[in-house]
Design a protein around this motif. Structure first.
Motif, PDB file in Angstrom:
ATOM      1  N   GLY A   1       9.284  19.429 -27.234  1.00 49.12           N
ATOM      2  CA  GLY A   1       9.103  20.751 -26.660  1.00 49.12           C
ATOM      3  C   GLY A   1       9.821  20.873 -25.336  1.00 49.12           C
ATOM      4  N   VAL A   2       9.584  21.975 -24.656  1.00 47.85           N
ATOM      5  CA  VAL A   2      10.264  22.263 -23.399  1.00 47.85           C
ATOM      6  C   VAL A   2       9.573  21.530 -22.256  1.00 47.85           C
ATOM      7  N   GLU A   3      10.375  20.944 -21.386  1.00 46.75           N
ATOM      8  CA  GLU A   3       9.854  20.312 -20.174  1.00 46.75           C
ATOM      9  C   GLU A   3      10.448  21.048 -18.981  1.00 46.75           C
ATOM     10  N   ARG A   4       9.572  21.529 -18.095  1.00 47.21           N
ATOM     11  CA  ARG A   4      10.009  22.237 -16.895  1.00 47.21           C
ATOM     12  C   ARG A   4       9.437  21.537 -15.667  1.00 47.21           C
ATOM     13  N   ILE A   5      10.292  21.389 -14.675  1.00 48.08           N
ATOM     14  CA  ILE A   5       9.857  20.781 -13.426  1.00 48.08           C
ATOM     15  C   ILE A   5      10.242  21.727 -12.293  1.00 48.08           C
ATOM     16  N   ALA A   6       9.242  22.153 -11.540  1.00 41.90           N
ATOM     17  CA  ALA A   6       9.474  23.019 -10.384  1.00 41.90           C
ATOM     18  C   ALA A   6       9.765  22.145  -9.170  1.00 41.90           C
ATOM     19  N   LEU A   7      10.828  22.484  -8.465  1.00 40.74           N
ATOM     20  CA  LEU A   7      11.200  21.782  -7.239  1.00 40.74           C
ATOM     21  C   LEU A   7      11.085  22.766  -6.084  1.00 40.74           C
ATOM     22  N   THR A   8      10.379  22.377  -5.046  1.00 38.89           N
ATOM     23  CA  THR A   8      10.232  23.267  -3.894  1.00 38.89           C
ATOM     24  C   THR A   8      10.794  22.590  -2.648  1.00 38.89           C
ATOM     25  N   GLY A   9      11.297  23.422  -1.748  1.00 42.75           N
ATOM     26  CA  GLY A   9      11.838  22.909  -0.497  1.00 42.75           C
ATOM     27  C   GLY A   9      13.128  22.127  -0.671  1.00 42.75           C
ATOM     28  N   ILE A  10      14.000  22.576  -1.571  1.00 43.05           N
ATOM     29  CA  ILE A  10      15.287  21.906  -1.766  1.00 43.05           C
ATOM     30  C   ILE A  10      16.156  22.179  -0.538  1.00 43.05           C
TER      31      ILE A  10
ATOM     32  N   LYS B   1       0.855  -1.184   0.000  1.00 45.62           N
ATOM     33  CA  LYS B   1       0.000   0.000   0.000  1.00 45.62           C
ATOM     34  C   LYS B   1       0.888   1.230   0.000  1.00 45.62           C
ATOM     35  N   THR B   2       0.710   2.091  -0.992  1.00 45.26           N
ATOM     36  CA  THR B   2       1.462   3.339  -1.050  1.00 45.26           C
ATOM     37  C   THR B   2       0.889   4.304  -0.017  1.00 45.26           C
ATOM     38  N   THR B   3       1.778   4.871   0.797  1.00 46.03           N
ATOM     39  CA  THR B   3       1.335   5.784   1.850  1.00 46.03           C
ATOM     40  C   THR B   3       1.910   7.186   1.702  1.00 46.03           C
ATOM     41  N   GLY B   4       2.747   7.403   0.706  1.00 54.49           N
ATOM     42  CA  GLY B   4       3.320   8.735   0.505  1.00 54.49           C
ATOM     43  C   GLY B   4       4.454   8.704  -0.499  1.00 54.49           C
ATOM     44  N   LEU B   5       5.129   9.832  -0.624  1.00 55.07           N
ATOM     45  CA  LEU B   5       6.248   9.976  -1.553  1.00 55.07           C
ATOM     46  C   LEU B   5       7.412  10.661  -0.851  1.00 55.07           C
ATOM     47  N   SER B   6       8.603  10.413  -1.378  1.00 61.56           N
ATOM     48  CA  SER B   6       9.802  11.060  -0.875  1.00 61.56           C
ATOM     49  C   SER B   6      10.679  11.412  -2.065  1.00 61.56           C
ATOM     50  N   GLY B   7      11.265  12.605  -2.049  1.00 57.53           N
ATOM     51  CA  GLY B   7      12.102  13.034  -3.162  1.00 57.53           C
ATOM     52  C   GLY B   7      13.515  13.340  -2.712  1.00 57.53           C
ATOM     53  N   SER B   8      14.491  12.808  -3.450  1.00 58.10           N
ATOM     54  CA  SER B   8      15.892  13.101  -3.156  1.00 58.10           C
ATOM     55  C   SER B   8      16.689  13.078  -4.449  1.00 58.10           C
ATOM     56  N   GLY B   9      17.822  13.752  -4.417  1.00 60.54           N
ATOM     57  CA  GLY B   9      18.629  13.801  -5.622  1.00 60.54           C
ATOM     58  C   GLY B   9      20.046  14.249  -5.335  1.00 60.54           C
ATOM     59  N   THR B  10      20.767  14.477  -6.431  1.00 59.52           N
ATOM     60  CA  THR B  10      22.143  14.940  -6.365  1.00 59.52           C
ATOM     61  C   THR B  10      22.382  15.929  -7.492  1.00 59.52           C
ATOM     62  N   VAL B  11      23.021  17.031  -7.165  1.00 54.34           N
ATOM     63  CA  VAL B  11      23.508  17.946  -8.198  1.00 54.34           C
ATOM     64  C   VAL B  11      25.027  17.865  -8.154  1.00 54.34           C
TER      65      VAL B  11
ATOM     66  N   PHE C   1      20.623  16.143  -1.943  1.00 53.21           N
ATOM     67  CA  PHE C   1      19.583  17.009  -1.399  1.00 53.21           C
ATOM     68  C   PHE C   1      18.266  16.252  -1.321  1.00 53.21           C
ATOM     69  N   THR C   2      17.338  16.823  -0.581  1.00 46.62           N
ATOM     70  CA  THR C   2      15.965  16.341  -0.554  1.00 46.62           C
ATOM     71  C   THR C   2      15.064  17.477  -1.025  1.00 46.62           C
ATOM     72  N   ILE C   3      13.854  17.125  -1.417  1.00 51.96           N
ATOM     73  CA  ILE C   3      12.873  18.142  -1.802  1.00 51.96           C
ATOM     74  C   ILE C   3      11.578  17.900  -1.050  1.00 51.96           C
ATOM     75  N   GLU C   4      10.768  18.943  -0.968  1.00 56.53           N
ATOM     76  CA  GLU C   4       9.461  18.847  -0.334  1.00 56.53           C
ATOM     77  C   GLU C   4       8.358  18.564  -1.354  1.00 56.53           C
ATOM     78  N   ASP C   5       8.548  19.043  -2.612  1.00 53.97           N
ATOM     79  CA  ASP C   5       7.497  18.874  -3.620  1.00 53.97           C
ATOM     80  C   ASP C   5       8.081  19.075  -5.018  1.00 53.97           C
ATOM     81  N   PHE C   6       7.366  18.579  -6.019  1.00 52.07           N
ATOM     82  CA  PHE C   6       7.730  18.801  -7.417  1.00 52.07           C
ATOM     83  C   PHE C   6       6.455  18.920  -8.248  1.00 52.07           C
ATOM     84  N   ASN C   7       6.530  19.686  -9.324  1.00 56.24           N
ATOM     85  CA  ASN C   7       5.393  19.835 -10.233  1.00 56.24           C
ATOM     86  C   ASN C   7       5.901  20.066 -11.641  1.00 56.24           C
TER      87      ASN C   7
END
Length: 148
Positions: free
Chosen positions: A101-110, A52-62, A134-140
């Motif tokens: 075309g152009v793809e844009r992704i907004a990252l919030t709470g980095i 059962k999916t209960t949420g999401l978590s975002g992390s990455g590296t620059v 890093f971690t993020i709080e949200d993406f769109n």
């Protein structure tokens, strides 16, 4: 969904990354992973474990060429004041040779997790690169033309 065309494959070099409106010209690689948080569901009479999916978590590296001390200064700010810094960013992919075309992704709470402050090596002929997790709080996704 239309037929896939080879020329629509996106070149990994056609990206740009902005942090709080400032382009990171020294960035050479950006990766972001969104993972589902799941709990196991075990039931009597069923041999397979459900999930059962209960949420999401975002992390990455620059990865960036070490040309500034900006992230180090953010770490120092937290060390000295206790004030942690959360940034917003935009990742843009714009491969003109692709028909997508152009793809844009907004990252919030980095929020940066760690940073190597000193990285010297007398045996290397390479330049210094920093890998900053890093971690993020949200993406769109923003203005995505080819959506489901």
């Amino acid at each position: 969904m239309g037929k896939y065309k080879s020329q629509d494959t996106i070149s990994a070099k056609e990206g740009r990354f902005f942090l709080d409106g400032i382009e990171m010209f020294n960035a050479v690689k950006l990766e972001l992973t969104i993972e589902k948080n799941k709990v196991e569901i075990k039931r009597l009479g069923v041999r397979m474990t459900g999930h059962k999916t209960t949420g999401l978590s975002g992390s990455g590296t620059v990865t960036e060429f070490h040309a500034t001390s900006n992230v180090g200064l953010l770490m120092q700010k937290y060390k000295d004041t206790g004030e942690d810094v959360y940034l917003d960013g935009i990742a843009t992919i714009d491969d003109k040779a692709s028909g997508r075309g152009v793809e844009r992704i907004a990252l919030t709470g980095i929020n940066f997790d760690s940073l190597t402050i000193i990285n010297m090596d007398s045996e290397s002929d390479d330049v210094i690169k920093d890998e900053i997790p890093f971690t993020i709080e949200d993406f769109n996704y923003i203005n995505l033309l080819n959506s489901l």
